[in-house]
Every structure is written in C-alpha cells, then in structure tokens.
Design a protein around this motif. Sequence first.
Motif, short mmCIF file in Angstrom:
data_model
loop_
_atom_site.label_atom_id
_atom_site.label_comp_id
_atom_site.label_asym_id
_atom_site.label_seq_id
_atom_site.Cartn_x
_atom_site.Cartn_y
_atom_site.Cartn_z
N UNK A 102 40.97 51.23 41.23
CA UNK A 102 42.35 51.71 41.03
C UNK A 102 42.38 53.08 40.36
N UNK A 103 41.33 53.41 39.63
CA UNK A 103 41.27 54.72 38.97
C UNK A 103 40.87 55.82 39.94
N UNK A 104 40.63 55.46 41.19
CA UNK A 104 40.31 56.45 42.20
C UNK A 104 38.83 56.68 42.45
N UNK A 105 37.99 55.88 41.83
CA UNK A 105 36.55 56.00 42.06
C UNK A 105 36.26 55.46 43.46
N UNK A 106 35.44 56.15 44.24
CA UNK A 106 35.12 55.64 45.57
C UNK A 106 34.48 54.25 45.51
N UNK A 107 34.82 53.39 46.48
CA UNK A 107 34.31 52.01 46.47
C UNK A 107 32.80 51.90 46.31
N UNK A 108 32.07 52.83 46.92
CA UNK A 108 30.61 52.75 46.85
C UNK A 108 30.06 53.06 45.45
N UNK A 109 30.88 53.62 44.58
CA UNK A 109 30.44 53.96 43.22
C UNK A 109 30.98 53.00 42.15
N UNK A 110 31.90 52.12 42.52
CA UNK A 110 32.54 51.23 41.54
C UNK A 110 31.55 50.37 40.77
N UNK A 111 30.64 49.73 41.49
CA UNK A 111 29.68 48.84 40.82
C UNK A 111 28.80 49.62 39.85
N UNK A 112 28.45 50.86 40.20
CA UNK A 112 27.62 51.67 39.32
C UNK A 112 28.36 52.04 38.03
N UNK A 113 29.64 52.38 38.15
CA UNK A 113 30.43 52.74 36.97
C UNK A 113 30.58 51.52 36.06
N UNK A 114 30.83 50.36 36.65
CA UNK A 114 30.92 49.13 35.85
C UNK A 114 29.59 48.84 35.17
N UNK A 115 28.49 48.99 35.89
CA UNK A 115 27.17 48.73 35.31
C UNK A 115 26.89 49.67 34.14
N UNK A 116 27.26 50.93 34.27
CA UNK A 116 27.09 51.88 33.16
C UNK A 116 27.89 51.43 31.94
N UNK A 117 29.12 51.00 32.16
CA UNK A 117 29.96 50.54 31.05
C UNK A 117 29.35 49.31 30.38
N UNK A 118 28.86 48.38 31.17
CA UNK A 118 28.27 47.16 30.60
C UNK A 118 26.97 47.45 29.87
N UNK A 119 26.18 48.36 30.41
CA UNK A 119 24.95 48.77 29.73
C UNK A 119 25.28 49.40 28.38
N UNK A 120 26.29 50.25 28.36
CA UNK A 120 26.73 50.86 27.10
C UNK A 120 27.21 49.79 26.12
#
Length: 87
Positions: free
Chosen positions: A37-55
Amino acid sequence: MDSDRNRQDDARPDPDANALEEFVTSKRKDLERRVLRAGIPPEDCADVVQEALTTAFDQLKRGLFRHAGSIATWVYVILGGEILDYW
C-alpha cells in the motif's frame, strides 16, 4: 554454582523474542500488505518486510525495546522506517 546459574539464565526463553516471533507468524502478510500500500513494487515487499524484521530482532537482542508500547506498534514503526529507506 554461578556458572550453573548463568547457563540456566541463558537457557530461559526471552518473552520479548517469543512475542516478536508470534507476531511475525501471525502478521507477516499484513506487514507485506502495508508495504504494498505504500507503493513498494510487489517483488520488493517481502524484502522490505524482512529488513524490518531483521532490524526488530537485532534491536530486541540489544535491549532497545522499551515496553512503551506493544511489540506490534514497535515493529510497525520500524517497518515505516524501512519503507522510507526504500525510497
């Protein structure tokens, strides 16, 4: 005797880590939807979530979760930062 006590302390489950793991298990798809919903391309969504969870896990291990709010609120704030970092 002290070394036995230290080993017991190390073996105890961390309630914050357990709460974070439960949150991740139940809310990962919701986190990915927020990123989409924030406009991140679908193919990058899982990576952004993984970065947040790693942090979040890293900060939890370093004792940076202050219990001022829930684990969920804390993770959503971290996720917001990762979304901003993406752009």
